[in-house]
Motif scaffolding. Structure first.
Motif, PDB file in Angstrom:
ATOM      1  N   ILE A 421       0.739  -1.230  -0.019  1.00 42.41           N
ATOM      2  CA  ILE A 421      -0.129  -0.140  -0.152  1.00 42.41           C
ATOM      3  C   ILE A 421       0.796   1.291  -0.046  1.00 42.41           C
ATOM      4  O   ILE A 421       0.451   2.216  -0.640  1.00 42.41           O
ATOM      5  N   TYR A 422       2.043   1.132   0.734  1.00 39.28           N
ATOM      6  CA  TYR A 422       2.688   2.438   0.700  1.00 39.28           C
ATOM      7  C   TYR A 422       3.428   2.716  -0.472  1.00 39.28           C
ATOM      8  O   TYR A 422       4.125   3.982  -0.692  1.00 39.28           O
ATOM      9  N   ASN A 423       3.534   1.960  -1.619  1.00 41.43           N
ATOM     10  CA  ASN A 423       4.041   2.151  -2.600  1.00 41.43           C
ATOM     11  C   ASN A 423       2.754   2.498  -3.745  1.00 41.43           C
ATOM     12  O   ASN A 423       3.350   2.910  -5.026  1.00 41.43           O
ATOM     13  N   GLN A 424       1.880   2.806  -3.452  1.00 43.66           N
ATOM     14  CA  GLN A 424       0.938   3.156  -4.311  1.00 43.66           C
ATOM     15  C   GLN A 424       0.803   4.817  -4.090  1.00 43.66           C
ATOM     16  O   GLN A 424       0.514   5.330  -2.822  1.00 43.66           O
ATOM     17  N   PRO A 425       0.825   5.765  -5.080  1.00 40.59           N
ATOM     18  CA  PRO A 425       0.671   7.020  -4.902  1.00 40.59           C
ATOM     19  C   PRO A 425      -0.911   7.754  -4.536  1.00 40.59           C
ATOM     20  O   PRO A 425      -0.830   8.416  -3.914  1.00 40.59           O
ATOM     21  N   GLY A 426      -1.963   6.931  -5.306  1.00 45.88           N
ATOM     22  CA  GLY A 426      -3.043   7.735  -5.096  1.00 45.88           C
ATOM     23  C   GLY A 426      -2.978   8.895  -6.036  1.00 45.88           C
ATOM     24  O   GLY A 426      -2.286   9.188  -6.904  1.00 45.88           O
ATOM     25  N   ALA A 427      -4.117   9.658  -5.853  1.00 46.26           N
ATOM     26  CA  ALA A 427      -4.252  10.980  -6.572  1.00 46.26           C
ATOM     27  C   ALA A 427      -4.963  11.819  -6.024  1.00 46.26           C
ATOM     28  O   ALA A 427      -6.324  12.144  -6.056  1.00 46.26           O
ATOM     29  N   TYR A 428      -4.260  12.810  -5.022  1.00 43.37           N
ATOM     30  CA  TYR A 428      -4.869  13.921  -4.468  1.00 43.37           C
ATOM     31  C   TYR A 428      -4.980  15.172  -5.455  1.00 43.37           C
ATOM     32  O   TYR A 428      -5.546  15.825  -5.325  1.00 43.37           O
ATOM     33  N   GLY A 429      -3.751  14.993  -6.241  1.00 41.79           N
ATOM     34  CA  GLY A 429      -4.173  16.119  -7.471  1.00 41.79           C
ATOM     35  C   GLY A 429      -3.695  17.671  -7.171  1.00 41.79           C
ATOM     36  O   GLY A 429      -4.784  18.401  -7.609  1.00 41.79           O
ATOM     37  N   CYS A 430      -2.623  17.912  -6.124  1.00 45.01           N
ATOM     38  CA  CYS A 430      -2.678  19.402  -5.945  1.00 45.01           C
ATOM     39  C   CYS A 430      -1.176  19.979  -6.317  1.00 45.01           C
ATOM     40  O   CYS A 430      -0.828  20.849  -5.742  1.00 45.01           O
ATOM     41  N   SER A 431      -0.872  19.399  -7.139  1.00 41.52           N
ATOM     42  CA  SER A 431       0.549  20.006  -7.726  1.00 41.52           C
ATOM     43  C   SER A 431       0.222  20.978  -9.037  1.00 41.52           C
ATOM     44  O   SER A 431      -0.883  21.143  -9.275  1.00 41.52           O
ATOM     45  N   THR A 432       1.170  21.189  -9.817  1.00 38.39           N
ATOM     46  CA  THR A 432       0.966  22.203 -10.761  1.00 38.39           C
ATOM     47  C   THR A 432       2.074  21.687 -11.879  1.00 38.39           C
ATOM     48  O   THR A 432       3.309  21.057 -11.381  1.00 38.39           O
ATOM     49  N   PRO A 433       2.134  21.882 -13.218  1.00 39.98           N
ATOM     50  CA  PRO A 433       2.755  21.662 -14.036  1.00 39.98           C
ATOM     51  C   PRO A 433       4.484  21.881 -13.597  1.00 39.98           C
ATOM     52  O   PRO A 433       5.426  21.521 -13.814  1.00 39.98           O
ATOM     53  N   GLU A 434       4.684  23.347 -13.018  1.00 41.19           N
ATOM     54  CA  GLU A 434       5.858  23.889 -12.642  1.00 41.19           C
ATOM     55  C   GLU A 434       6.626  23.004 -11.568  1.00 41.19           C
ATOM     56  O   GLU A 434       7.712  22.787 -11.614  1.00 41.19           O
ATOM     57  N   LEU A 435       5.669  22.805 -10.573  1.00 43.95           N
ATOM     58  CA  LEU A 435       6.222  21.818  -9.572  1.00 43.95           C
ATOM     59  C   LEU A 435       6.449  20.534 -10.031  1.00 43.95           C
ATOM     60  O   LEU A 435       7.568  20.023  -9.559  1.00 43.95           O
ATOM     61  N   ASP A 436       6.100  19.852 -10.822  1.00 43.40           N
ATOM     62  CA  ASP A 436       6.273  18.646 -11.296  1.00 43.40           C
ATOM     63  C   ASP A 436       7.533  18.759 -12.395  1.00 43.40           C
ATOM     64  O   ASP A 436       8.325  17.740 -12.280  1.00 43.40           O
ATOM     65  N   PHE A 437       7.545  19.793 -12.962  1.00 43.83           N
ATOM     66  CA  PHE A 437       8.950  19.959 -13.732  1.00 43.83           C
ATOM     67  C   PHE A 437      10.158  19.896 -12.903  1.00 43.83           C
ATOM     68  O   PHE A 437      11.123  19.516 -13.294  1.00 43.83           O
ATOM     69  N   ILE A 438       9.931  20.528 -11.799  1.00 44.76           N
ATOM     70  CA  ILE A 438      11.174  20.786 -10.936  1.00 44.76           C
ATOM     71  C   ILE A 438      11.526  19.517 -10.485  1.00 44.76           C
ATOM     72  O   ILE A 438      12.806  18.868 -10.372  1.00 44.76           O
ATOM     73  N   VAL A 439      10.472  18.611 -10.017  1.00 47.52           N
ATOM     74  CA  VAL A 439      10.790  17.200  -9.494  1.00 47.52           C
ATOM     75  C   VAL A 439      11.394  16.300 -10.564  1.00 47.52           C
ATOM     76  O   VAL A 439      12.338  15.445 -10.109  1.00 47.52           O
ATOM     77  N   ASP A 440      10.742  16.435 -11.745  1.00 48.01           N
ATOM     78  CA  ASP A 440      11.441  15.418 -12.789  1.00 48.01           C
ATOM     79  C   ASP A 440      12.742  16.002 -13.349  1.00 48.01           C
ATOM     80  O   ASP A 440      13.543  15.140 -13.845  1.00 48.01           O
ATOM     81  N   LEU A 441      12.976  17.324 -13.326  1.00 48.27           N
ATOM     82  CA  LEU A 441      14.241  17.826 -13.444  1.00 48.27           C
ATOM     83  C   LEU A 441      15.548  17.290 -12.621  1.00 48.27           C
ATOM     84  O   LEU A 441      16.419  16.606 -12.800  1.00 48.27           O
ATOM     85  N   VAL A 442      15.198  17.423 -11.142  1.00 45.84           N
ATOM     86  CA  VAL A 442      16.304  17.058 -10.317  1.00 45.84           C
ATOM     87  C   VAL A 442      16.248  15.434  -9.966  1.00 45.84           C
ATOM     88  O   VAL A 442      17.548  14.921  -9.603  1.00 45.84           O
ATOM     89  N   LYS A 443      15.154  14.879 -10.585  1.00 47.31           N
ATOM     90  CA  LYS A 443      15.204  13.308 -10.080  1.00 47.31           C
ATOM     91  C   LYS A 443      16.334  12.486 -11.295  1.00 47.31           C
ATOM     92  O   LYS A 443      16.924  11.450 -10.878  1.00 47.31           O
ATOM     93  N   GLN A 444      16.738  13.377 -12.232  1.00 46.02           N
ATOM     94  CA  GLN A 444      17.741  12.776 -13.164  1.00 46.02           C
ATOM     95  C   GLN A 444      19.173  13.040 -12.515  1.00 46.02           C
ATOM     96  O   GLN A 444      20.062  12.546 -12.993  1.00 46.02           O
ATOM     97  N   ILE A 445      19.491  13.727 -11.365  1.00 45.31           N
ATOM     98  CA  ILE A 445      20.660  14.030 -10.690  1.00 45.31           C
ATOM     99  C   ILE A 445      20.986  12.838  -9.575  1.00 45.31           C
ATOM    100  O   ILE A 445      20.257  12.916  -8.576  1.00 45.31           O
ATOM    101  N   PRO A 446      22.050  12.090  -9.848  1.00 47.40           N
ATOM    102  CA  PRO A 446      22.059  10.932  -8.991  1.00 47.40           C
ATOM    103  C   PRO A 446      22.037  11.492  -7.450  1.00 47.40           C
ATOM    104  O   PRO A 446      21.831  10.515  -6.680  1.00 47.40           O
TER     105      PRO A 446
END
Length: 504
Positions: A421-446
């Protein structure tokens, strides 16, 4: 150091350009009387978003973006407030005119009170009105208040809650109200309902109970607090998207709609599984340990409609009084996505239980993985490594739940683990495209171990957990790829932990 002295004495003892400017402004406006000087820090929540009011754990750090307040007693019952920032106009009000009236329930009062949207004074009226309502036989003393804040507004760092805490603590100090800290936290949370949102008390608790270099791992109902050491080889970078998380009527409607989805979904589960009702008091209680089965958790979620409109919900729960939830927000166009929100809340509660063990055992990569999953639960879009954006697709439909139940019983250990269960994100949906961009950008950095939004969402900040030696490098990457690319000021900063709220 004494907690009350003349303003001129504070000026001799306190360093800091802006704090001294605050003291001089107070001195010029109100004179050199006895006063109390208070600092309240911002807070960041590393894990446990949207769940403190569901009984889940939160994991807070208090950081060196602070609000300062100097408060002096008046001879009348008037509150006069100034702010060093010119965009906030001076305000004043008579306490007795804001008093709900003896015997009036707080919720009844705030349903009827007329709040001027966007007025900073709302967050001062909130604790004053609450205190006078809570202690109707005590005549609160008037105060002169002067504020200065370094906490970015609308950034998800709780500048508004800092204003509530500063006013509440100052009023209690000046009116001689001795309230234990745990109760004070609860009162701050309920007081802030005055502005129209129905959040919990986690932010206020973090500001009051914060300790330097310690993560406050806490929950409510009942209140529990444990301090966990922040990993010494890591730092947190706070990246303000500069999309302001305004508490507009539309934003408040979205926040309150999610709260209503929690309440409706939980009530339906209790109705659908009457044999477990005694075990289910809060949403956090829907967990494998309490129920004895992870499969049962998924069956409970499966019993909910994917989405439902108000007329359908009223038919499903005819015995429940749901009007108090409905009146806080507009009816969502496509109905309430009950499964998505309930899955998020249950799984986030489980993530925050597991994270304490990861921190104690210094399994920072595991902790970071939970941060990423948590953010996926708020995500609205996904960016590929080459920067292409697509809508985030996630549905807690029958097929998804059936596959999770099937995988729990698989002989493949990898499938069993992914189905937890803790590996399931669910969907609360209160992010924005800008916030998601920053997360996806830094996730590429080891060297980055985790990233997620902090605060209620719909704008604000992303927190990045990174190895200390690479923190400056990551800030520069965000500056280049996010801020400069959008011609925005470079406002990302490395967080330094500080103590919680204190009178100086």
């Amino acid at each position: 150091m004494r907690t009350k002295m003349k303003v001129s004495q504070y000026l001799k003892k306190i360093s800091g350009k802006k704090v001294n400017e605050l003291l001089r402004a107070y001195l010029e406006k109100f004179g050199d009387g006895q006063a109390h000087l208070l600092r309240v820090p911002a807070r960041i929540n590393l894990l446990g978003t949207h769940i403190e009011h569901r009984g889940g754990y939160v994991n807070y750090l208090t950081i060196d973006k602070e609000m300062w307040c100097i408060a002096g007693e008046r001879e009348d019952q008037k509150i006069v407030a100034y702010n060093l920032e010119g965009k906030y106009s001076p305000e004043e009000f008579e306490i007795r005119k804001e008093f709900p009236g003896k015997g009036v329930e707080w919720l009844d009062f705030i349903r009827k009170v007329k709040v001027v949207p966007g007025n900073w004074m709302n967050y001062i009226k909130a604790p004053i009105s609450y205190l006078q309502n809570k202690f109707p036989d005590t005549l609160l003393k008037g105060m002169n208040l002067y504020f200065y804040g370094e906490i970015p507004v609308g950034a998800g760092l709780s500048s508004s809650s800092a204003l509530v805490v500063a006013t509440m603590l100052s009023a209690c100090k000046i009116s001689g109200l001795d309230i234990e800290q745990e109760k004070l936290v609860e009162m701050c949370g309920e007081a802030e309902w005055y502005v129209g949102t129905r959040g919990g008390s986690g932010d206020h608790a973090a500001m009051i109970f914060g300790r330097k270099n310690q993560i406050a791992h806490m929950r409510f109902f009942p209140f529990k607090l444990e301090y966990l050491p922040f990993p010494e080889d890591y730092q947190v970078i706070c990246c303000n998207s500069l999309i302001e998380a305004k508490k507009s009527e539309q934003a408040k409607s979205i926040f309150n709609e999610r709260i209503a989805s929690y309440e409706i979904g939980f009530r339906l589960i209790r109705k659908n599984f009457p044999e477990t009702q005694d075990k289910l008091v809060y949403l956090r209680d829907i967990n494998p340990e309490n129920l004895g089965s992870e499969k049962l958790v998924y069956e409970m979620i499966s019993s909910l409609p994917e989405s439902a409109r108000r007329n359908e919900i009223l038919k499903l729960l005819p015995e429940e009084k749901l009007e108090t939830f409905f009146e806080t927000h507009n009816e969502p166009e496509n109905g309430y996505y009950l499964r998505n929100v309930i899955m998020y809340g249950i799984s986030e509660c489980e993530r925050t239980k597991k994270c304490a063990n990861f921190l104690k055992k210094k399994k920072i990569e595991k902790f970071g993985e939970l941060m990423y999953i948590s953010h996926d639960g708020d995500r609205v879009v996904k960016f590929s490594p080459d920067g292409k954006m697509k809508k985030w697709q996630y549905r807690v439909d029958d097929k998804y739940l059936f596959e999770l139940i099937e995988d729990l019983e698989s002989s493949d250990s990898g499938k069993r683990q992914r189905a937890r269960i803790y590996n399931q994100p669910g969907a609360y949906g209160c992010s924005t495209p800008e916030l998601d961009f920053i997360v996806d950008l830094v996730k590429q950095i080891p060297k980055v171990k985790g990233a997620k939004l902090t605060g209620a969402g719909l704008g604000g900040c992303i927190l990045i957990l990174v190895e200390k030696e690479s923190a400056e490098e990551v800030v520069e990457i965000v500056n280049e790829k996010y801020y400069r690319a959008r011609d925005l000021p470079e406002v990302a900063f490395i967080c330094n932990s500080v103590e919680g709220a204190k009178f100086v």
